[in-house]
Each structure stands twice: as structure tokens, then as C-alpha cells.
Design an enzyme around this catalytic site. Structure first.
Site, PDB file in Angstrom:
ATOM      1  N   GLU A  20      28.915  30.692  -6.808  1.00  0.00           N
ATOM      2  CA  GLU A  20      30.168  29.976  -6.550  1.00  0.00           C
ATOM      3  C   GLU A  20      31.339  30.758  -7.141  1.00  0.00           C
ATOM      4  O   GLU A  20      31.145  31.681  -7.937  1.00  0.00           O
ATOM      5  CB  GLU A  20      30.086  28.598  -7.197  1.00  0.00           C
ATOM      6  CG  GLU A  20      28.927  27.833  -6.607  1.00  0.00           C
ATOM      7  CD  GLU A  20      29.000  26.355  -6.871  1.00  0.00           C
ATOM      8  OE1 GLU A  20      30.085  25.867  -7.190  1.00  0.00           O
ATOM      9  OE2 GLU A  20      27.949  25.715  -6.744  1.00  0.00           O
ATOM     10  N   LYS A  38      18.061  20.971 -14.405  1.00  0.00           N
ATOM     11  CA  LYS A  38      16.824  20.777 -13.636  1.00  0.00           C
ATOM     12  C   LYS A  38      15.615  20.664 -14.571  1.00  0.00           C
ATOM     13  O   LYS A  38      14.723  19.850 -14.349  1.00  0.00           O
ATOM     14  CB  LYS A  38      16.648  21.937 -12.651  1.00  0.00           C
ATOM     15  CG  LYS A  38      17.731  21.918 -11.553  1.00  0.00           C
ATOM     16  CD  LYS A  38      17.795  23.225 -10.794  1.00  0.00           C
ATOM     17  CE  LYS A  38      18.871  23.209  -9.730  1.00  0.00           C
ATOM     18  NZ  LYS A  38      19.148  24.536  -9.160  1.00  0.00           N
ATOM     19  N   GLU A  85      14.773  13.705  -4.977  1.00  0.00           N
ATOM     20  CA  GLU A  85      13.934  14.912  -4.808  1.00  0.00           C
ATOM     21  C   GLU A  85      14.765  16.194  -4.736  1.00  0.00           C
ATOM     22  O   GLU A  85      14.378  17.243  -5.261  1.00  0.00           O
ATOM     23  CB  GLU A  85      13.101  14.760  -3.521  1.00  0.00           C
ATOM     24  CG  GLU A  85      12.161  15.890  -3.231  1.00  0.00           C
ATOM     25  CD  GLU A  85      11.088  16.059  -4.291  1.00  0.00           C
ATOM     26  OE1 GLU A  85      10.219  15.200  -4.428  1.00  0.00           O
ATOM     27  OE2 GLU A  85      11.131  17.084  -5.017  1.00  0.00           O
ATOM     28  N   GLY A 110      15.928  22.250  -4.869  1.00  0.00           N
ATOM     29  CA  GLY A 110      16.326  22.066  -3.472  1.00  0.00           C
ATOM     30  C   GLY A 110      15.225  21.601  -2.547  1.00  0.00           C
ATOM     31  O   GLY A 110      14.761  20.462  -2.640  1.00  0.00           O
ATOM     32  N   LYS A 164      22.027  16.477  -9.660  1.00  0.00           N
ATOM     33  CA  LYS A 164      21.294  16.839 -10.884  1.00  0.00           C
ATOM     34  C   LYS A 164      22.147  16.677 -12.133  1.00  0.00           C
ATOM     35  O   LYS A 164      21.653  16.298 -13.186  1.00  0.00           O
ATOM     36  CB  LYS A 164      20.757  18.261 -10.797  1.00  0.00           C
ATOM     37  CG  LYS A 164      21.833  19.261 -10.455  1.00  0.00           C
ATOM     38  CD  LYS A 164      21.297  20.631 -10.176  1.00  0.00           C
ATOM     39  CE  LYS A 164      22.357  21.510  -9.578  1.00  0.00           C
ATOM     40  NZ  LYS A 164      22.537  21.407  -8.170  1.00  0.00           N
ATOM     41  N   GLY A 207      27.718  34.694  -0.763  1.00  0.00           N
ATOM     42  CA  GLY A 207      27.866  33.233  -0.735  1.00  0.00           C
ATOM     43  C   GLY A 207      26.848  32.498  -1.590  1.00  0.00           C
ATOM     44  O   GLY A 207      26.736  31.276  -1.513  1.00  0.00           O
ATOM     45  N   VAL A 249      16.197  18.807  -7.933  1.00  0.00           N
ATOM     46  CA  VAL A 249      15.524  19.929  -8.605  1.00  0.00           C
ATOM     47  C   VAL A 249      14.878  20.830  -7.549  1.00  0.00           C
ATOM     48  O   VAL A 249      14.094  20.373  -6.722  1.00  0.00           O
ATOM     49  CB  VAL A 249      14.432  19.431  -9.585  1.00  0.00           C
ATOM     50  CG1 VAL A 249      13.737  20.616 -10.247  1.00  0.00           C
ATOM     51  CG2 VAL A 249      15.028  18.509 -10.631  1.00  0.00           C
TER      52      VAL A 249
END
Ligand code: NAP
Ligand code: HSE
Length: 428
Positions: free
Chosen positions: A192, A207, A131, A136, A107, A189, A134
Site C-alpha cells: 500500500e 492475524k 474466515e 485471505g 482483522k 500494487g 486471516v
């Protein structure tokens, strides 16, 4: 072609790359009946072969040399999931120019320089699909480019960042402050080590740039998206919003107006009855309004190993079918217009404001007078609490222009009676 295999190369074996590897394995038996051809993973480009060898059954798939892939004429599809600008951009351009099709989740690159890649794909008559870039696992690019093509899309509202949605959900449901919820997102998790791109709204802005470009057929780049994150939202804002029947969400909003494209990412109060208000935890959702379809919403997992791989494999299968029928390159860039981007100052919203003011006669009159002078019309004015030092007031405005709100705040800066502007949040 029917007796041959279609060969694939995978660039990167991190979170998404590992998911792609796994889904290719689980789909192995399905490929021939689904596609009429088998797909074979021929090479995986990694930086550290020793580290990657623990993740694959066949170590001979691994290479740390791009030349092994770009010079291999049997490779038809390159899947780029390394991320970042370089060398991803160069590798994808070289792959397209060498007659390979490209599928990516990148992205950052598409929102900044997607046109260069799409033009290269067009020139080469090859597929370039993204695909997964944006939301996922949620199918959204293909629906916008194909299924909803018969619409004039007027508005897209998206919760397109899972980390911030998780944080805001925890702040709402468990009354946590931002820092506590961020710590929890990190421990689980989701966030980040450096959460800046998520919490400052940059990931969502990338996005939204991609979605707005496709929906309105006019290129919008990342730098054109007005962006505010959620770091200044407090549990108190969320509590007051709830008292007013609203949730606070990080929303990407893109509108196609007569004066141009509006595109922004910022926290917003949204009515708790709106379908987006109940999108919680790390889930994403995109709410689209088109003139023919009306309102439609796409909901699901916006990130993660397997959901993101699901979107990539969909693109790979589509590419494989196009290779089989000799029709790659037919879904090109859809930006055939050049529409202006509306400046944020010209946009119109309702606002929620929380101010700390001196607790003495005349203060409220002075505040309303500044707003009145700047054409900021007030819908609700509530005194929420009083301490020894200040009174807290919450103001909800009518629909007003952003520049007029800013002008009012400039005047507030010079007024000692206004101790603090604690929050300014737009209302959807
Ligand atoms: P990641 O876990 O950091 O994985 C990237 C992988 O690529 C790492 O294994 C890295 O190797 C490797 N790599 C980086 N540069 C390389 C190079 N020059 N040559 C060879 N290998 C290289 O990232 P990710 O989360 O999988 O994300 C990949 C892409 O998908 C990004 O564009 C991201 O924006 C996009 N995406 C991710 C998600 C998600 O849920 N994670 C969702 C949607 C889209 P090292 O391990 O040696 O660093
Ligand atoms: N960091 C993103 C999120 C996932 O939290 O939604 C990758 O797009």
C-alpha cells in the site's frame, strides 16, 4: 423460508467489496441448488455513490446511509468490508443487535476487540464469521475451529503477509536490497502507499493474534504479540543465510507451552528444506502441529479481490444454510481458557548475529567472554570478511534465552572494539 430469498447488505465496495460483488454474480445460478435458497444483494453502503456507480450494474443498490440497512428488517446478512475500527465496529454491533448475521474480513478489529463482537453474536444467537480475516483465501479459521477441534494444537507457524513475503522473495532470488524490493512491491500494487502495517509486521501480528486465540482456546490480542518487521533485513543477511542452507522469512510463531502462550512475529532463518521455505511471492501458508493430526499445512493466496471474496462467500453460504435450518449462532467464541502470555524475554531461540568488530587480537575472545558470562552458548563463529575498517563476524548461537542475548548486547554497547551489531535474526 424455502421460497424466500435471503437478503444481503454489503458495507464497502473497495478491493474486497468488489470481489464479493463479482463472486455473488458468478455464483447466482449455483445458489439455489447449493443452498436451497437464493441470496440477493439488496444494498451496498458506500461513501461516494458516484464513484461506486461505475462498479455495479444497478445503481439503485447503492446507499450512503447506514440507516437504510440497519432499519431494513428483510436484510438477514451484513458483510462488512469497509475495514478500520469505526464505524465498522458500531455497525456490526448494531447489525447483530438488530438480529442480522455478520460476515467480516476485519482483522484489525477482531485482533483488538473480537470478544465484544463475538459476545454480541452469542447474545443475539446470530452468526459472526470472519474466515477472510486471516490469510485471505486460505481456509484456516473454520479448519481450526471445526475440522481440527479434536487436537491439542501445540504450534502454528505462518507466513501470513503476502507483501513482505514478496519482498523477501525478491531479495532472495534477485539479490535486491529491501528498499528496491519494496519499490517493486508498490509498483506491482502489492504494497500500500503506506506500507508500515505490512513491513513492520503489524498485519501479520493481527492475524497471529486471531490464530493463536482460536488454536489455544485462550484470547490473545494484537498488543500481546511481540512484533518485528523486515525493514532491517539486508541482502547480505539473506546471502549468508543461504550459505547456511536457510531462507529468511517473516514468520508468525505461536506455541502453547507449559509456561503459557508464546506468540510473536519476526524475521527468521528457516531451513530451506522446511515446506514454509518454498512459499514464495505473495503466497501465504500456515503450518499447524496437532497431537492427533501431526503436521499439516494450508497454502494459497492470502489477499486480493477474488481470493478474499472466496472466503467471505464461504461464510455467507454457511450463514445462509444456518438461517435456513434455524440454527444461527452455534459457532461461538472458542476461548474458554485464560492462559498467560509468555514474555518475549523468557522465550528461547537460536540466533544468527552479524557484527562488525575491530580487526585486532583479543577481540573475538572479548566477544565470546561476554556471551559466556551471560549464558549465551555459541554454536558457530565465522569470520566472513575484512575491510580496512573492520572485520565482520557471524555468530550462530545454541538455544538461548532472549533476555541473555539482550544483556550481552547491553555490554557490547560499552565496548569500542564492537563497531556495529549489523543483524540479529532468530533461527526457527
Ligand atoms: P479498501 O479497498 O480500502 O475498501 C474499503 C472500502 O470501504 C472503500 O471503498 C471505502 O470507501 C469504503 N468505506 C470505508 N469507510 C466507509 C464508511 N464509513 N461508509 C461506507 N463505505 C466506507 O479495503 P479492502 O482492501 O477492500 O479491505 C477491506 C477489509 O478487508 C479490511 O478490513 C481489510 O483488512 C480486509 N482484508 C483485505 C484483504 C485484501 O486483500 N485487500 C485481505 C484480507 C482482509 P472509499 O473508497 O470512499 O474510501
Ligand atoms: N496487506 C496484506 C498482505 C493483505 O500483504 O498480505 C491483507 O491482509
Amino acid at each position: 423460508m424455502k421460497d424466500q430469498k435471503i437478503q444481503i447488505a454489503l458495507l464497502g465496495l473497495g478491493t474486497v467489496g468488489t470481489g464479493v460483488y463479482k463472486v455473488l454474480e458468478t455464483q447466482k445460478q449455483e445458489m439455489l441448488p447449493k443452498l436451497g435458497v437464493e441470496l440477493e444483494l439488496k444494498k451496498i453502503l458506500v461513501r461516494n455513490i458516484e464513484k461506486a456507480a461505475k462498479k455495479v450494474a444497478d445503481r439503485s443498490l447503492l446507499t450512503d446511509n447506514w440507516q437504510d440497512i440497519i432499519t431494513d428488517d428483510t436484510i438477514d446478512i451484513v458483510i462488512e468490508v469497509m475495514g478500520g475500527m469505526e464505524p465498522a465496529r458500531t455497525y456490526m454491533l448494531e447489525a447483530l443487535r438488530a438480529g442480522k448475521n455478520v460476515v467480516t474480513a476485519n482483522k484489525d478489529l477482531i485482533a483488538t476487540d473480537g470478544k465484544t463482537l463475538m459476545d454480541a453474536a452469542k447474545d443475539a444467537e446470530k452468526d459472526f464469521f470472519f474466515e477472510a480475516a486471516v490469510a485471505g483465501g486460505i481456509p484456516i479459521i473454520r479448519p481450526l475451529k471445526q475440522s481440527l477441534e479434536g487436537n491439542r494444537i501445540s504450534e502454528i507457524i505462518g507466513i501470513v503477509n503476502g507483501t513482505t513475503n514478496f519482498i523477501l522473495t525478491k531479495m532472495t532470488e534477485d539479490n535486491m536490497e529491501f528498499s528496491e524490493a519494496l519499490q517493486m512491491a508498490t509498483e506491482m500494487g502489492y504494497a500500500e502507499a503506506d506500507p508500515t502495517a505490512d513491513v513492520e509486521g503489524l498485519d501479520a501480528a493481527r492475524k497471529m493474534a486471531i490464530l493463536a486465540s482460536i488454536a489455544f482456546n485462550s484470547r490473545v490480542t494484537f498488543s500481546q504479540v511481540y512484533t518485528e518487521g523486515i525493514t532491517k533485513i539486508s541482502a547480505r543477511d539473506i546471502r549468508y543465510a543461504r550459505e547456511m542452507g536457510c531462507h529468511i522469512k517473516l514468520l508468525g510463531v505461536a506455541r502453547n507451552t507449559k509456561e503459557g502462550i508464546e506468540v510473536s512475529v519476526h524475521p527468521m532463518l528457516i531451513d530451506s528444506r522446511h515446506p514454509l521455505a518454498s512459499v514464495n511471492d505473495t503466497f501465504n501458508a500456515v503450518f499447524i502441529t496437532g497431537d492427533a493430526v501431526g503436521e499439516t499445512m494450508f497454502y494459497g493466496r492470502g489477499a486480493g479481490e477474488l481470493p478474499t471474496a472466496s472466503a467471505i462467500i464461504g461464510d455467507v453460504f454457511d450463514t445462509a444454510k444456518n438461517i435456513l435450518y434455524n440454527c444461527t449462532g452455534h459457532v461461538n467464541c472458542t476461548c474458554y481458557k485464560t492462559l498467560p502470555i509468555k514474555p518475549m524475554d523468557d522465550m528461547i531461540h537460536r540466533y544468527f548475529m552479524r557484527l562488525q568488530v575491530e580487526d585486532r587480537p583479543g577481540v573475538l575472545a572479548a566477544v565470546t567472554s561476554v556471551f559466556g558470562k551471560n549464558q549465551v552458548s555459541i554454536e558457530q563463529f565465522i569470520q566472513k570478511r575484512k575491510t580496512e575498517d573492520f572485520a565482520e563476524i557471524v555468530i550462530i548461537t545454541e538455544e538461548v534465552m532472549e533476555r541473555n542475548v539482550k544483556k550481552s548486547f547491553e555490554e557490547f554497547k560499552g565496548m569500542d572494539m564492537i563497531k556495529k551489531i549489523s543483524a540479529v535474526i532468530r533461527v526457527y
